[in-house]
Design a protein around this motif. Sequence first.
Motif, short mmCIF file in Angstrom:
data_model
loop_
_atom_site.label_atom_id
_atom_site.label_comp_id
_atom_site.label_asym_id
_atom_site.label_seq_id
_atom_site.Cartn_x
_atom_site.Cartn_y
_atom_site.Cartn_z
N LYS A 2 70.48 -65.93 183.44
CA LYS A 2 70.16 -64.51 183.51
C LYS A 2 70.23 -63.93 182.10
N ARG A 3 69.12 -63.34 181.66
CA ARG A 3 69.05 -62.71 180.35
C ARG A 3 68.35 -61.36 180.48
N PRO A 4 68.58 -60.42 179.57
CA PRO A 4 67.83 -59.15 179.60
C PRO A 4 66.34 -59.43 179.46
N THR A 5 65.56 -58.98 180.44
CA THR A 5 64.13 -59.27 180.47
C THR A 5 63.35 -57.98 180.66
N TYR A 6 62.34 -57.78 179.85
CA TYR A 6 61.51 -56.59 179.97
C TYR A 6 60.74 -56.62 181.30
N THR A 7 60.44 -55.43 181.82
CA THR A 7 59.55 -55.33 182.96
C THR A 7 58.14 -55.70 182.49
N LEU A 8 57.26 -56.00 183.44
CA LEU A 8 55.91 -56.43 183.09
C LEU A 8 55.17 -55.37 182.28
N SER A 9 55.25 -54.11 182.71
CA SER A 9 54.56 -53.05 181.97
C SER A 9 55.15 -52.87 180.58
N SER A 10 56.46 -53.08 180.45
CA SER A 10 57.09 -52.95 179.13
C SER A 10 56.64 -54.06 178.19
N ILE A 11 56.44 -55.25 178.74
CA ILE A 11 55.95 -56.37 177.92
C ILE A 11 54.58 -56.05 177.33
N ILE A 12 53.71 -55.48 178.16
CA ILE A 12 52.38 -55.10 177.68
C ILE A 12 52.49 -54.04 176.59
N LYS A 13 53.38 -53.07 176.77
CA LYS A 13 53.53 -52.01 175.76
C LYS A 13 54.07 -52.57 174.45
N LYS A 14 54.92 -53.59 174.53
CA LYS A 14 55.47 -54.18 173.31
C LYS A 14 54.40 -54.89 172.48
N VAL A 15 53.31 -55.28 173.13
CA VAL A 15 52.23 -55.96 172.42
C VAL A 15 51.51 -55.02 171.46
N PHE A 16 51.41 -53.74 171.86
CA PHE A 16 50.70 -52.76 171.02
C PHE A 16 51.60 -52.34 169.86
N ARG A 17 51.05 -52.37 168.67
CA ARG A 17 51.78 -51.95 167.49
C ARG A 17 51.57 -50.45 167.25
N SER A 18 52.41 -49.92 166.38
CA SER A 18 52.36 -48.48 166.10
C SER A 18 50.96 -48.08 165.61
N VAL A 173 76.45 -55.95 164.23
CA VAL A 173 75.25 -55.58 164.98
C VAL A 173 74.61 -54.34 164.33
N ALA A 174 73.31 -54.35 164.20
CA ALA A 174 72.59 -53.24 163.58
C ALA A 174 72.70 -51.98 164.42
N VAL A 175 72.52 -50.85 163.77
CA VAL A 175 72.66 -49.56 164.46
C VAL A 175 71.60 -49.40 165.55
N ASP A 176 70.39 -49.91 165.30
CA ASP A 176 69.30 -49.73 166.27
C ASP A 176 69.23 -50.86 167.28
N ALA A 177 70.29 -51.64 167.44
CA ALA A 177 70.31 -52.76 168.39
C ALA A 177 71.11 -52.38 169.63
N MET A 178 70.67 -52.89 170.77
CA MET A 178 71.33 -52.61 172.04
C MET A 178 72.06 -53.87 172.52
N PHE A 179 73.26 -53.67 173.04
CA PHE A 179 74.03 -54.78 173.63
C PHE A 179 74.14 -54.52 175.12
N LEU A 180 73.55 -55.45 175.94
CA LEU A 180 73.47 -55.25 177.38
C LEU A 180 74.17 -56.41 178.10
N PRO A 181 75.49 -56.40 178.16
CA PRO A 181 76.21 -57.51 178.81
C PRO A 181 75.99 -57.58 180.31
N ALA A 182 75.71 -56.44 180.97
CA ALA A 182 75.54 -56.43 182.42
C ALA A 182 74.31 -57.20 182.87
N LEU A 183 73.34 -57.38 181.96
CA LEU A 183 72.11 -58.08 182.30
C LEU A 183 72.10 -59.52 181.80
N ASP A 184 73.26 -60.00 181.36
CA ASP A 184 73.35 -61.32 180.73
C ASP A 184 74.51 -62.09 181.34
N ASP A 185 74.24 -63.28 181.91
CA ASP A 185 75.31 -64.05 182.56
C ASP A 185 76.22 -64.76 181.56
#
Length: 358
Positions: A2-18, A173-185
């Motif tokens: 179990k690892r933090p995984t983007y939703t399908l729509s979020s994965i598509i949005k991550k493909v587009f650059r600024s 850990v960088a300031v703009d990084a997120m730590f999500l232990p609840a989504l990680d086994d």
Amino acid sequence: MKRPTYTLSSIIKKVFRSGERSLPREEICSRLEASGLITGFGMDGSALLAKVLRMDQSPVRVGRSEAIIELTYQPHQLFDLAYRFVRDTHTPKTLEQIAAELRRQTQFGWNQIMRMLQLERDPRFVQYQGDARWFLAEWTLANDQVYAFCRANGITQVAARSVHHFLEQEAGVAVDAMFLPALDDRFRLDGETLYIIARDGDEEEKHAGLEAAAAVETAEEAEPEADPAEAGQTAAGTIDAGLSGASRPQSTDVQQGREEQRERSETHHHHEVHEQLHFEEELSMNTVQNQSVLEEVQQLLRQALGRLEARSAEMAQEVVAHFQQSNMQAIEVLMKEKHKNEQIALGIQQVLAATEQQ
């Protein structure tokens, strides 16, 4: 696993650059394959894109031709305010939390905000599976970094209250990084402790840990023990020396010992009296200090009541002004604020009554 995984729509949005509003279909599929974000979904980039295109709140749609895919996001001030709110707080938020803040900042009603704020379409927002909160796409994930640091340094648990300090000061850990232990086994939060769980692939580290523990046990077993015969001789010598000294008492020594004992008794008595007086003095000072703090709290509570009453008077005038302008929405906002202020004032009055009884 179990690892933090983007939703399908979020994965598509991550493909587009600024700055990108549309992309060729082939380019999207190529970026999906290269990103590694679709690993574990059991589908290739083309199948994932097709699935997202069929969603009701899809972030993308087919453009002027089947070969072009474009974003469905349309800029609006609500989206910009939501983005600034999440960015400034640097904390993921649920849609309800964001809507409540926008309700406070704007004149839009709750239903209007919930209808217009479709964050699924905004490429600046992403979600993880199993988490209803919205994250910023620009934020990175620190789980792998934290796990690697803990395993490399033999850290198996961290106090939950010090996790923030641990991430910044020790794990780096960088300031703009997120730590999500609840989504990680690899992590488990149990009460007030965050545990780091060793997973497959760490067998060498486990073996090294066992070797280190065995080395410690060997070192403990190798420590020299005292010889019982020598210990007995030493103790016997000490006892003999004491007896030889006591076997020759003198009368003057006895008198001197009694006087010293009497002086020690008097000194001990004076010390107890001094401690008692010091305790009573501290108790008196603490009582005065507690009374001073209580009076200060009461004064602050009365000031708060006064400010609430003044605000109520201001709102009464504002209601009249909005009524003359037929601004019913603004009147509704004021009435909600008035109700909230009345509840707060009632609570303060109850606290004041309790303090006065004491």
